[in-house]
Design a protein around this motif. Structure first.
Motif, PDB file in Angstrom:
ATOM      1  N   GLY A 180      -3.896  -6.965   7.437  1.00 27.49           N
ATOM      2  CA  GLY A 180      -4.826  -5.845   7.525  1.00 27.49           C
ATOM      3  C   GLY A 180      -4.127  -4.549   7.875  1.00 27.49           C
ATOM      4  O   GLY A 180      -4.414  -3.491   7.292  1.00 27.49           O
ATOM      5  N   GLY A 181      -3.203  -4.602   8.808  1.00 26.95           N
ATOM      6  CA  GLY A 181      -2.454  -3.410   9.187  1.00 26.95           C
ATOM      7  C   GLY A 181      -1.585  -2.888   8.059  1.00 26.95           C
ATOM      8  O   GLY A 181      -1.476  -1.675   7.851  1.00 26.95           O
ATOM      9  N   GLY A 189      -2.071   0.726   6.318  1.00 30.79           N
ATOM     10  CA  GLY A 189      -0.961   1.666   6.325  1.00 30.79           C
ATOM     11  C   GLY A 189      -0.431   2.012   4.950  1.00 30.79           C
ATOM     12  O   GLY A 189       0.345   2.953   4.797  1.00 30.79           O
ATOM     13  N   SER A 190      -0.852   1.267   3.937  1.00 28.52           N
ATOM     14  CA  SER A 190      -0.329   1.476   2.576  1.00 28.52           C
ATOM     15  C   SER A 190      -1.392   1.997   1.622  1.00 28.52           C
ATOM     16  O   SER A 190      -1.216   1.927   0.408  1.00 28.52           O
ATOM     17  N   ARG A 191      -2.477   2.531   2.145  1.00 31.85           N
ATOM     18  CA  ARG A 191      -3.585   2.969   1.272  1.00 31.85           C
ATOM     19  C   ARG A 191      -3.117   3.948   0.203  1.00 31.85           C
ATOM     20  O   ARG A 191      -3.498   3.843  -0.957  1.00 31.85           O
ATOM     21  N   ARG A 192      -2.302   4.909   0.588  1.00 36.06           N
ATOM     22  CA  ARG A 192      -1.846   5.916  -0.378  1.00 36.06           C
ATOM     23  C   ARG A 192      -1.074   5.258  -1.521  1.00 36.06           C
ATOM     24  O   ARG A 192      -1.301   5.575  -2.693  1.00 36.06           O
ATOM     25  N   GLY A 241      -4.996   3.339  -7.202  1.00 34.31           N
ATOM     26  CA  GLY A 241      -4.806   3.098  -8.633  1.00 34.31           C
ATOM     27  C   GLY A 241      -4.290   1.703  -8.947  1.00 34.31           C
ATOM     28  O   GLY A 241      -4.008   1.398 -10.110  1.00 34.31           O
ATOM     29  N   GLN A 242      -4.164   0.853  -7.956  1.00 33.75           N
ATOM     30  CA  GLN A 242      -3.624  -0.496  -8.152  1.00 33.75           C
ATOM     31  C   GLN A 242      -4.715  -1.566  -8.021  1.00 33.75           C
ATOM     32  O   GLN A 242      -4.396  -2.733  -7.783  1.00 33.75           O
ATOM     33  N   GLY A 243      -5.962  -1.174  -8.174  1.00 36.78           N
ATOM     34  CA  GLY A 243      -7.077  -2.098  -7.953  1.00 36.78           C
ATOM     35  C   GLY A 243      -6.985  -3.389  -8.745  1.00 36.78           C
ATOM     36  O   GLY A 243      -7.173  -4.481  -8.195  1.00 36.78           O
ATOM     37  N   ARG A 244      -6.714  -3.279 -10.044  1.00 38.19           N
ATOM     38  CA  ARG A 244      -6.640  -4.478 -10.890  1.00 38.19           C
ATOM     39  C   ARG A 244      -5.501  -5.387 -10.450  1.00 38.19           C
ATOM     40  O   ARG A 244      -5.659  -6.603 -10.343  1.00 38.19           O
TER      41      ARG A 244
END
Length: 122
Positions: free
Chosen positions: A56-57, A61-64, A68-71
């Motif tokens: 989770g952390g 911390g890597s949201r940015r 665009g990597q949803g798939r």
């Protein structure tokens, strides 16, 4: 504070650092749980539950970087879920002795992959 508790605290810090740098915190935390006297299967389950928070952390911390990597994330999440389910089924259905025999090889393999990761990426 007992020596065992101090050791586990130090191992937790080491696992956190290893996890943040290389993503392989279990190479520190799992052997530490074994050294503290937990049976291998119990140590594995404890380690897995403890490392869930690291996931989770890492995602937070890597949201940015994940935009665009949803798939791709969906496929990796599905593969992780299926692999985890198969692993859990094997863990719960095989004798503890089999797990104890294979784990050192898995931990060693993880360590070797960590050492060779730059060569593997190329």
């Amino acid at each position: 504070m007992s020596a065992e508790l101090a050791w586990l605290l130090l191992a937790g810090i080491g696992a956190g650092l290893t996890g943040s740098v290389a993503g392989l915190a279990s190479l520190v935390s799992y052997p530490s749980l074994l050294a503290a006297g937990l049976p291998p299967v119990v140590a594995n389950v404890t380690n897995t539950v403890a490392m869930f928070g690291v996931t989770g952390g890492t995602v937070a911390g890597s949201r940015r970087e994940l935009r665009g990597q949803g798939r791709r994330i969906a496929w990796l999440a599905l593969a992780s879920f299926l692999g985890g389910a198969v692993g859990a089924a094997l863990l719960l259905t095989t004798p503890a002795e089999a797990f104890e025999t294979v784990v050192p090889w898995l931990v060693g393999g993880g360590a070797v992959l960590l050492l060779l990761r730059d060569r593997i990426r190329s």
